[in-house]
Motif scaffolding. Structure first.
Motif, PDB file in Angstrom:
ATOM      1  N   TRP A   9       2.556  36.764 -26.681  1.00 46.62           N
ATOM      2  CA  TRP A   9       3.477  37.031 -27.772  1.00 46.62           C
ATOM      3  C   TRP A   9       3.556  38.525 -28.070  1.00 46.62           C
ATOM      4  O   TRP A   9       4.592  39.013 -28.478  1.00 46.62           O
ATOM      5  CB  TRP A   9       3.123  36.236 -29.032  1.00 46.62           C
ATOM      6  N   THR A  12       6.161  40.404 -25.917  1.00 44.65           N
ATOM      7  CA  THR A  12       7.582  40.174 -26.177  1.00 44.65           C
ATOM      8  C   THR A  12       8.109  40.980 -27.365  1.00 44.65           C
ATOM      9  O   THR A  12       9.306  41.011 -27.591  1.00 44.65           O
ATOM     10  CB  THR A  12       7.855  38.684 -26.453  1.00 44.65           C
ATOM     11  N   ASN A  59       8.280  32.565 -29.835  1.00 41.60           N
ATOM     12  CA  ASN A  59       7.657  32.903 -28.568  1.00 41.60           C
ATOM     13  C   ASN A  59       6.608  31.875 -28.174  1.00 41.60           C
ATOM     14  O   ASN A  59       6.511  31.500 -27.009  1.00 41.60           O
ATOM     15  CB  ASN A  59       7.024  34.299 -28.627  1.00 41.60           C
TER      16      ASN A  59
END
Length: 99
Positions: A9, A12, A59
Motif C-alpha cells: 500500500w 501506491t 489498495n
C-alpha cells in the motif's frame, strides 16, 4: 528494512501522501498541528486524512487480485519500475471497470 518488506500500500501512494503521513507521525497524530503546518483548517486536514484512509483501504482490496499483486511484486523486486507498475495497474483497473 529490505524493499521486499515494504507494504504494497505504501508503494501506491503519491509522494505528497507520504509526506502527509510523515508530518502526521512527527506531529504525534495531531490534526490541529497538521492544519497549522499546512496553514489550512482542521476540516481540510480531516478530509485529506479520510481520503488517504480510503486510498489505503482500496489498495488492500485490490491486493487480493492476483495480477495486481504480481505487478507490485515485480516493482518491489525492481524487475519493473514503480512508475511502470503504477501504469499497468491503472490500465488494468480501467479495463476492469469497462467490463
Amino acid at each position: 528494512m529490505d524493499k521486499k518488506d515494504v507494504p504494497s500500500w505504501i508503494l501506491t501512494l503519491e509522494s505528497n501522501d507520504l509526506e502527509f503521513i510523515r508530518k502526521f507521525v512527527l506531529s504525534s497524530g495531531s490534526l490541529k498541528q497538521l492544519a497549522k503546518d499546512y496553514n489550512v483548517s482542521y476540516p481540510t486536514v480531516r478530509i485529506r486524512l479520510d481520503r488517504l484512509i480510503q486510498k489505503i483501504e482500496i489498495n488492500e482490496e485490490h491486493d487480493k487480485e492476483e495480477l495486481i499483486s504480481f505487478v507490485k511484486k515485480l516493482a518491489i523486486e525492481e524487475r519493473v519500475s514503480l512508475e511502470d507498475a503504477k501504469l499497468i495497474i491503472e490500465k488494468y483497473k480501467e479495463e476492469k471497470e469497462i467490463q
